[in-house]
Design a protein around this motif. Structure first.
Motif, PDB file in Angstrom:
ATOM      1  N   GLY A 170       0.813  -1.208   0.000  1.00 25.87           N
ATOM      2  CA  GLY A 170       0.000   0.000   0.000  1.00 25.87           C
ATOM      3  C   GLY A 170       0.848   1.260   0.000  1.00 25.87           C
ATOM      4  N   THR A 171       1.907   1.239   0.800  1.00 25.76           N
ATOM      5  CA  THR A 171       2.815   2.388   0.853  1.00 25.76           C
ATOM      6  C   THR A 171       3.522   2.587  -0.482  1.00 25.76           C
ATOM      7  OG1 THR A 171       3.192   2.047   3.229  1.00 25.76           O
ATOM      8  CG2 THR A 171       4.823   3.359   2.034  1.00 25.76           C
ATOM      9  N   ALA A 172       3.956   1.491  -1.094  1.00 26.78           N
ATOM     10  CA  ALA A 172       4.666   1.577  -2.378  1.00 26.78           C
ATOM     11  C   ALA A 172       3.775   2.147  -3.471  1.00 26.78           C
ATOM     12  CB  ALA A 172       5.170   0.193  -2.776  1.00 26.78           C
ATOM     13  N   ILE A 173       2.514   1.731  -3.504  1.00 24.17           N
ATOM     14  CA  ILE A 173       1.594   2.238  -4.524  1.00 24.17           C
ATOM     15  C   ILE A 173       1.379   3.741  -4.352  1.00 24.17           C
ATOM     16  CG2 ILE A 173      -0.784   2.164  -5.361  1.00 24.17           C
ATOM     17  CD1 ILE A 173       0.960  -0.176  -6.267  1.00 24.17           C
ATOM     18  N   ARG A 174       1.221   4.168  -3.117  1.00 25.17           N
ATOM     19  CA  ARG A 174       1.042   5.611  -2.870  1.00 25.17           C
ATOM     20  C   ARG A 174       2.283   6.387  -3.304  1.00 25.17           C
ATOM     21  NH1 ARG A 174      -1.582   3.452   1.703  1.00 25.17           N
ATOM     22  NH2 ARG A 174       0.285   3.626   2.986  1.00 25.17           N
ATOM     23  N   THR A 175       3.456   5.833  -3.064  1.00 23.67           N
ATOM     24  CA  THR A 175       4.701   6.481  -3.474  1.00 23.67           C
ATOM     25  C   THR A 175       4.775   6.611  -4.995  1.00 23.67           C
ATOM     26  OG1 THR A 175       5.874   5.631  -1.533  1.00 23.67           O
ATOM     27  CG2 THR A 175       7.217   6.341  -3.407  1.00 23.67           C
ATOM     28  N   LEU A 176       4.383   5.549  -5.684  1.00 19.26           N
ATOM     29  CA  LEU A 176       4.407   5.566  -7.148  1.00 19.26           C
ATOM     30  C   LEU A 176       3.423   6.590  -7.710  1.00 19.26           C
ATOM     31  CD1 LEU A 176       4.651   1.742  -7.858  1.00 19.26           C
ATOM     32  CD2 LEU A 176       6.336   3.464  -8.497  1.00 19.26           C
ATOM     33  N   VAL A 177       2.257   6.682  -7.109  1.00 16.78           N
ATOM     34  CA  VAL A 177       1.270   7.668  -7.559  1.00 16.78           C
ATOM     35  C   VAL A 177       1.818   9.082  -7.393  1.00 16.78           C
ATOM     36  CG1 VAL A 177      -0.994   8.678  -7.077  1.00 16.78           C
ATOM     37  CG2 VAL A 177      -0.732   6.184  -7.160  1.00 16.78           C
ATOM     38  N   ALA A 190       6.316   3.714 -14.209  1.00 19.22           N
ATOM     39  CA  ALA A 190       5.705   3.488 -12.901  1.00 19.22           C
ATOM     40  C   ALA A 190       4.534   2.515 -12.997  1.00 19.22           C
ATOM     41  CB  ALA A 190       5.243   4.808 -12.298  1.00 19.22           C
ATOM     42  N   LEU A 191       3.785   2.572 -14.087  1.00 20.50           N
ATOM     43  CA  LEU A 191       2.663   1.651 -14.259  1.00 20.50           C
ATOM     44  C   LEU A 191       3.154   0.216 -14.403  1.00 20.50           C
ATOM     45  CD1 LEU A 191       0.308   3.678 -16.636  1.00 20.50           C
ATOM     46  CD2 LEU A 191      -0.123   3.068 -14.247  1.00 20.50           C
ATOM     47  N   ASN A 192       4.269   0.035 -15.125  1.00 23.23           N
ATOM     48  CA  ASN A 192       4.847  -1.307 -15.230  1.00 23.23           C
ATOM     49  C   ASN A 192       5.251  -1.832 -13.855  1.00 23.23           C
ATOM     50  OD1 ASN A 192       6.290  -0.266 -18.298  1.00 23.23           O
ATOM     51  ND2 ASN A 192       4.722  -1.837 -18.112  1.00 23.23           N
ATOM     52  N   VAL A 193       5.858  -0.956 -13.075  1.00 26.43           N
ATOM     53  CA  VAL A 193       6.269  -1.337 -11.728  1.00 26.43           C
ATOM     54  C   VAL A 193       5.053  -1.640 -10.866  1.00 26.43           C
ATOM     55  CG1 VAL A 193       7.426  -0.548  -9.626  1.00 26.43           C
ATOM     56  CG2 VAL A 193       8.446  -0.074 -11.857  1.00 26.43           C
ATOM     57  N   MET A 194       3.995  -0.870 -11.013  1.00 26.77           N
ATOM     58  CA  MET A 194       2.764  -1.109 -10.253  1.00 26.77           C
ATOM     59  C   MET A 194       2.196  -2.501 -10.521  1.00 26.77           C
ATOM     60  SD  MET A 194       0.370   2.275 -10.214  1.00 26.77           S
ATOM     61  CE  MET A 194       0.638   3.613  -9.058  1.00 26.77           C
ATOM     62  N   TRP A 195       2.150  -2.854 -11.809  1.00 27.97           N
ATOM     63  CA  TRP A 195       1.616  -4.167 -12.172  1.00 27.97           C
ATOM     64  C   TRP A 195       2.496  -5.282 -11.623  1.00 27.97           C
ATOM     65  CZ3 TRP A 195      -3.175  -4.620 -13.135  1.00 27.97           C
ATOM     66  CH2 TRP A 195      -3.874  -3.656 -13.870  1.00 27.97           C
ATOM     67  N   LEU A 197       4.353  -5.052  -8.912  1.00 26.89           N
ATOM     68  CA  LEU A 197       4.097  -5.070  -7.472  1.00 26.89           C
ATOM     69  C   LEU A 197       2.792  -5.792  -7.149  1.00 26.89           C
ATOM     70  CD1 LEU A 197       5.138  -1.470  -6.369  1.00 26.89           C
ATOM     71  CD2 LEU A 197       6.099  -3.605  -5.484  1.00 26.89           C
ATOM     72  N   ARG A 198       1.787  -5.561  -7.996  1.00 26.01           N
ATOM     73  CA  ARG A 198       0.505  -6.219  -7.785  1.00 26.01           C
ATOM     74  C   ARG A 198       0.654  -7.738  -7.880  1.00 26.01           C
ATOM     75  NH1 ARG A 198      -3.766  -7.001  -4.970  1.00 26.01           N
ATOM     76  NH2 ARG A 198      -5.633  -7.597  -6.122  1.00 26.01           N
ATOM     77  N   SER A 199       1.438  -8.189  -8.839  1.00 25.46           N
ATOM     78  CA  SER A 199       1.664  -9.629  -8.973  1.00 25.46           C
ATOM     79  C   SER A 199       2.432 -10.185  -7.780  1.00 25.46           C
ATOM     80  CB  SER A 199       2.425  -9.928 -10.267  1.00 25.46           C
ATOM     81  OG  SER A 199       1.592  -9.748 -11.396  1.00 25.46           O
ATOM     82  N   LEU A 200       3.409  -9.439  -7.298  1.00 23.83           N
ATOM     83  CA  LEU A 200       4.149  -9.878  -6.112  1.00 23.83           C
ATOM     84  C   LEU A 200       3.229  -9.967  -4.900  1.00 23.83           C
ATOM     85  CD1 LEU A 200       7.445  -7.829  -6.531  1.00 23.83           C
ATOM     86  CD2 LEU A 200       7.251 -10.330  -6.560  1.00 23.83           C
TER      87      LEU A 200
END
Length: 239
Positions: A170-177, A190-195, A197-200
């Protein structure tokens, strides 16, 4: 776990079938661990060869799922298992399903590596990704080790780690946004990283599911959809 420690049977064939299912589950778990590692390394190094390898490995994971499903279906149909044997077969079936889904998520991570490569960028600067990736891989290993050793305490530890990973995610997603808002040039990367992170995060959820199956197998208690403090309290009463 060198041999099953559940009910012993006069039928040597039945014992062999149970041991075979256990052995193949551990082999599938090892393959999935390797696939996750390859996929994650492909992402961090933006290595398309490694990514292709991780995606190809998913086919082998799927084949193992089908093989073990066939084995457990045979045992259920022909042996009519009861008590701890039935719990074992149920736990194997659930764990195989979670492992297959981990493999799917690993393939998704590898695909993000390919997309990053195509865009000429990488995940550098997103330190949260490496940290969460290392924690999730540790969770997968610990959950499989807990199954192999029939260790409910280790399984509970995996569940605690999953809660920590969820918070970090949750913290990582907020940081990316925030980064995307501050610098629109980072949006695609950042969107690639988000996806990824979601898989992880989903792999971590499946590792938790494996841990829940271990507790069911060892303690005979279904702890799905229960709060962690309640589970901890319940297990203490069983010791």
């Amino acid at each position: 776990m060198e041999k099953l420690t559940f009910d012993r049977h006069t039928s040597a064939q039945f014992n062999a079938e149970l041991e075979g299912a256990r052995k193949h589950l551990m082999e599938m778990g090892g393959l999935v661990e390797q696939q996750i590692d390859v996929a994650f390394r492909s992402l961090m190094s933006v290595d398309t060869d490694l990514a292709a390898k991780a995606i190809k490995m998913d086919k082998d994971v799927n084949k193992m799922e089908l093989m073990i499903d066939k084995e457990t279906t045979h045992i259920l149909a022909k042996r009519n298992p009861a008590a701890s044997d039935l719990r074992f077969i149920i736990s194997v079936t659930k764990t195989v399903n979670d492992l297959e889904r981990m493999g799917d998520e690993a393939a998704k991570i590898a695909k993000q590596a390919i997309e990053l490569s195509d865009s000429g960028s990488g995940p550098q600067g997103f330190v949260e990704l490496r940290h969460i990736g290392e924690k999730v891989r540790q969770m997968v290993h610990m959950s499989l080790d807990a199954f192999a050793r029939l260790d409910a305490d280790a399984a509970l530890s995996v569940m605690h780690q999953d809660e920590a990973v969820d918070l970090e995610y949750g913290t990582a997603i907020r940081t990316l946004v925030t980064k995307m808002m501050e610098d629109p040039r980072t949006i695609s990367r950042a969107l690639n990283v988000m996806w990824a992170l979601r898989s992880l995060e989903r792999i971590g959820d499946h590792a938790r599911n494996v841990a829940e199956s271990v507790i069911y197998l060892v303690k005979g208690k279904d702890v799905r959809h229960k709060k962690l403090d309640k589970i901890t309290e319940q297990l203490k009463k069983l010791d």
